[in-house]
Design a protein around this motif. Structure first.
Motif, PDB file in Angstrom:
ATOM      1  N   VAL A  94       1.172  -1.332  -0.005  1.00  0.00           N
ATOM      2  CA  VAL A  94      -0.333   0.111  -0.260  1.00  0.00           C
ATOM      3  C   VAL A  94       0.757   1.429  -0.177  1.00  0.00           C
ATOM      4  CG1 VAL A  94      -2.019   1.376   1.243  1.00  0.00           C
ATOM      5  CG2 VAL A  94      -1.548  -1.385   1.081  1.00  0.00           C
ATOM      6  N   LEU A  95       2.030   1.374   1.232  1.00  0.00           N
ATOM      7  CA  LEU A  95       3.281   1.776   1.087  1.00  0.00           C
ATOM      8  C   LEU A  95       3.138   2.922  -0.413  1.00  0.00           C
ATOM      9  CD1 LEU A  95       4.745   2.192   4.183  1.00  0.00           C
ATOM     10  CD2 LEU A  95       2.628   3.208   3.729  1.00  0.00           C
ATOM     11  N   LEU A  96       3.837   1.507  -0.795  1.00  0.00           N
ATOM     12  CA  LEU A  96       3.860   1.163  -2.680  1.00  0.00           C
ATOM     13  C   LEU A  96       3.594   2.375  -3.946  1.00  0.00           C
ATOM     14  CD1 LEU A  96       7.247   0.939  -3.676  1.00  0.00           C
ATOM     15  CD2 LEU A  96       6.139  -0.887  -4.577  1.00  0.00           C
ATOM     16  N   ILE A  97       2.209   1.728  -3.324  1.00  0.00           N
ATOM     17  CA  ILE A  97       1.332   2.556  -4.279  1.00  0.00           C
ATOM     18  C   ILE A  97       1.185   3.667  -4.031  1.00  0.00           C
ATOM     19  CG2 ILE A  97      -0.690   2.370  -5.125  1.00  0.00           C
ATOM     20  CD1 ILE A  97      -0.780  -1.116  -3.963  1.00  0.00           C
ATOM     21  N   ARG A  98       0.844   4.356  -3.226  1.00  0.00           N
ATOM     22  CA  ARG A  98       1.085   5.308  -2.405  1.00  0.00           C
ATOM     23  C   ARG A  98       1.696   6.628  -2.233  1.00  0.00           C
ATOM     24  NH1 ARG A  98      -2.066   5.502   3.396  1.00  0.00           N
ATOM     25  NH2 ARG A  98      -4.513   4.281   2.516  1.00  0.00           N
ATOM     26  N   ARG A  99       3.142   5.725  -3.428  1.00  0.00           N
ATOM     27  CA  ARG A  99       4.888   6.313  -3.047  1.00  0.00           C
ATOM     28  C   ARG A  99       4.618   7.184  -1.252  1.00  0.00           C
ATOM     29  NH1 ARG A  99       4.687   9.480  -8.995  1.00  0.00           N
ATOM     30  NH2 ARG A  99       4.871   7.048  -9.820  1.00  0.00           N
ATOM     31  N   GLU A 100       4.322   6.255   0.124  1.00  0.00           N
ATOM     32  CA  GLU A 100       4.630   6.955   0.822  1.00  0.00           C
ATOM     33  C   GLU A 100       5.673   6.483   1.587  1.00  0.00           C
ATOM     34  OE1 GLU A 100       1.676   7.189   4.971  1.00  0.00           O
ATOM     35  OE2 GLU A 100       1.127   6.967   2.993  1.00  0.00           O
ATOM     36  N   PRO A 101       6.520   7.155   2.305  1.00  0.00           N
ATOM     37  CA  PRO A 101       7.987   6.725   3.041  1.00  0.00           C
ATOM     38  C   PRO A 101       7.711   6.274   4.080  1.00  0.00           C
ATOM     39  CG  PRO A 101       7.679   9.100   2.977  1.00  0.00           C
ATOM     40  CD  PRO A 101       6.913   8.511   2.123  1.00  0.00           C
ATOM     41  N   LEU A 102       8.454   5.038   4.564  1.00  0.00           N
ATOM     42  CA  LEU A 102       8.502   4.914   5.941  1.00  0.00           C
ATOM     43  C   LEU A 102       9.407   5.801   7.098  1.00  0.00           C
ATOM     44  CD1 LEU A 102       9.960   1.610   5.996  1.00  0.00           C
ATOM     45  CD2 LEU A 102       7.984   2.074   6.378  1.00  0.00           C
ATOM     46  N   PRO A 103       9.096   5.632   8.360  1.00  0.00           N
ATOM     47  CA  PRO A 103       9.138   6.376   9.174  1.00  0.00           C
ATOM     48  C   PRO A 103      10.631   7.100   9.561  1.00  0.00           C
ATOM     49  CG  PRO A 103       7.683   5.344  10.557  1.00  0.00           C
ATOM     50  CD  PRO A 103       7.762   4.644   9.042  1.00  0.00           C
ATOM     51  N   ARG A 104      10.979   8.060   9.591  1.00  0.00           N
ATOM     52  CA  ARG A 104      12.827   8.661   9.800  1.00  0.00           C
ATOM     53  C   ARG A 104      12.764   8.436  11.304  1.00  0.00           C
ATOM     54  NH1 ARG A 104      13.115  12.267   4.080  1.00  0.00           N
ATOM     55  NH2 ARG A 104      12.404  10.670   2.740  1.00  0.00           N
ATOM     56  N   GLY A 105      13.916   8.603  11.528  1.00  0.00           N
ATOM     57  CA  GLY A 105      14.951   8.728  12.952  1.00  0.00           C
ATOM     58  C   GLY A 105      15.210   7.537  13.599  1.00  0.00           C
TER      59      GLY A 105
END
Length: 334
Positions: A94-105
């Protein structure tokens, strides 16, 4: 299985007194963008929320049956591993389709590591081990005790979440229901004490995890899908290491146990969470969290009808008392 907890806008994790789905934490949803059209625009093309609510109840209710079937061919740690792996795979897609990154830090990932242990790795493994010796219906009822444990823990862990008399009565009523389910008056005869204790311990993991998440990740940016996907990814690594140390690789992959584990992850964690987020956005957290009270009913029905599990009168009666107590613990002063 939380398990189910229900997200609430804007973007902080769920309070520990909220019921849990069988399995996954649910960070709160971010509100719709400013100027976005009203609900109709967001729900256009979707199935009616009542139908999605019913499907979600069935998916989570069947989770305990799927665990039972999975343990017929795989070690409990392997069932838990497959569950988080396929759940993570679904959410990462789903994240790949939305082009949404994983959390950072680093700090965020460190907290997600602890959250994964408390909310996924430990309870998923404990439920799988418990169902080696107890019926899936009993495991589903034990899962329903999560909000009772949550309120009990909030007495000492969350000073701002003190219970009212009604909620305190719900706590006592709920644990009375647990004793009824277990047949305390007949010395718990016919029950496997170890398996039941493991299932109750799994249910206890959820509110402990919620308290941790509430104190450490409440202001973390990111969508629920990104945070939960990252958490399941960490849990996959944890369980992969544990499985490598304590189990032998399976020599065969029987059809039904394998499909059960895949469905447990992809549907029960991936698709179900997506549906839950949509329901909360559309109808609000109060109504959406009512799915919690259907899970043990469906788990019991599935176990009796499909796995020929025995059902004594005290099981449904005690389950009803547990759910009544859990509902009272969720009431708050206006």
């Amino acid at each position: 299985m939380s398990a189910p907890s229900t997200p609430v806008p804007p973007s902080t994790p769920v309070p520990p007194s909220t019921p849990a789905p069988p399995g996954t934490p649910t960070p709160r949803l971010s509100p719709a963008p400013a100027g976005a059209p009203a609900t109709k625009a967001h729900t256009a093309g979707r199935l009616d929320w009542r139908l999605r609510f019913a499907v979600l109840s069935v998916i989570w209710g069947f989770s305990f049956l799927l665990i039972k079937v999975g343990t017929e061919a795989y070690a409990p740690f392997q069932v838990a591993l497959g569950r988080v792996f396929f759940g993570a795979l679904a959410l990462l897609t789903v994240l790949l389709i939305r082009r949404e990154p994983l959390p950072r830090g680093r700090r965020t990932w460190a907290h997600l590591t602890v959250a994964a242990l408390l909310l996924n790795t430990a309870p998923f493994s404990l439920f799988a081990y418990a169902e080696l010796s107890i019926p899936s219906s009993l495991a589903g009822i034990c899962n329903a005790t999560s909000p009772l444990w949550g309120m009990a823990l909030s007495l000492v862990a969350l000073s701002e979440d003190r219970p009212t008399r009604r909620r305190f009565a719900g706590l006592g009523l709920g644990f009375l229901g647990v004793l009824t389910v277990l047949g305390a008056w007949q010395g718990f005869s016919g029950l496997d004490a170890k398996g039941t204790a493991l299932a109750l311990l799994a249910a206890l993991c959820y509110p402990i995890g919620w308290i941790y998440v509430r104190r450490t990740l409440a202001s973390t940016p990111g969508s629920p899908v990104a945070l939960t996907g990252a958490q399941l990814l960490v849990s996959t690594l944890q369980l992969a290491a544990v499985s490598a140390l304590f189990t032998s690789a399976p020599t065969s992959f029987p059809l039904w146990p394998t499909l059960s584990v895949i469905a447990l992850g992809a549907l029960g964690t991936g698709m179900a969470l997506q549906m839950q987020y949509g329901l909360v956005t559309e109808i609000g957290p109060t109504t959406a969290q009512m799915v919690t009270y259907f899970i043990p009913v469906i788990a019991t029905t599935a176990g009796v009808l499909l796995l020929d599990e025995q059902l004594h009168w005290n099981t449904p009666v005690g389950a009803a008392v547990v759910l009544a107590g859990a509902a009272l613990t969720q009431t708050r002063r206006r």
